[in-house]
Design an enzyme around this catalytic site. Sequence first.
Site, mmCIF file in Angstrom:
data_model
loop_
_atom_site.group_PDB
_atom_site.id
_atom_site.type_symbol
_atom_site.label_atom_id
_atom_site.label_comp_id
_atom_site.label_asym_id
_atom_site.label_seq_id
_atom_site.Cartn_x
_atom_site.Cartn_y
_atom_site.Cartn_z
ATOM 1 N N CYS A 1 0.856 -1.192 0.000
ATOM 2 C CA CYS A 1 0.000 0.000 0.000
ATOM 3 C C CYS A 1 0.893 1.242 0.000
ATOM 4 C CB CYS A 1 -0.868 -0.043 1.264
ATOM 5 S SG CYS A 1 -1.908 1.397 1.560
ATOM 6 N N GLY A 2 0.378 2.320 -0.525
ATOM 7 C CA GLY A 2 1.120 3.576 -0.468
ATOM 8 C C GLY A 2 1.385 4.027 0.957
#
Length: 159
Positions: free
Chosen positions: A36-37
């Site tokens: 995930c970012g």
Amino acid sequence: MSEFYKQSINTLQGQELNLSELEGKVVLIVNTASQCGLTPQYEGLQALHEQYSDQGLVIIGCPCNQFGEQEPGSEKEIEGGCLINYGVSFTMSEKVDVNGKNSHPLFVYLRKQLPGVLGSRIKWNFTKFLIGKDGQPIKRFAPTTKPQAIEAHIKKSLA
């Protein structure tokens, strides 16, 4: 006894963790994802763990694959990635669902106690729930809230 302490969750290694064992501690529960970012938040969570675990903070990361399938790996892959990439030494749970009919009971409880922007649903990876020493949920933090930004809340809860 708080409802929180009646909950349990399995660790990434498959061992049951009864949350009653955490009575008297401040607990931060975070649904996590390794692709995930927001994954770099592991670094901030680890820093909080290193700074405050001796004072009674327990962090539990709960891998979840419900948001963009950003946690596709097995338990071994998750464990290796967290350790190798971020040096995570706080407790990680088994992979869980945090929304929907297969939600882990702990997240059903947390969502009910601390609703967020989307009502009782969890919006995205890295939603954080702070639980007081008495087992009462204190505050829910948005996925984009960096771990350092909740440090004051943790310090106040530990006092």
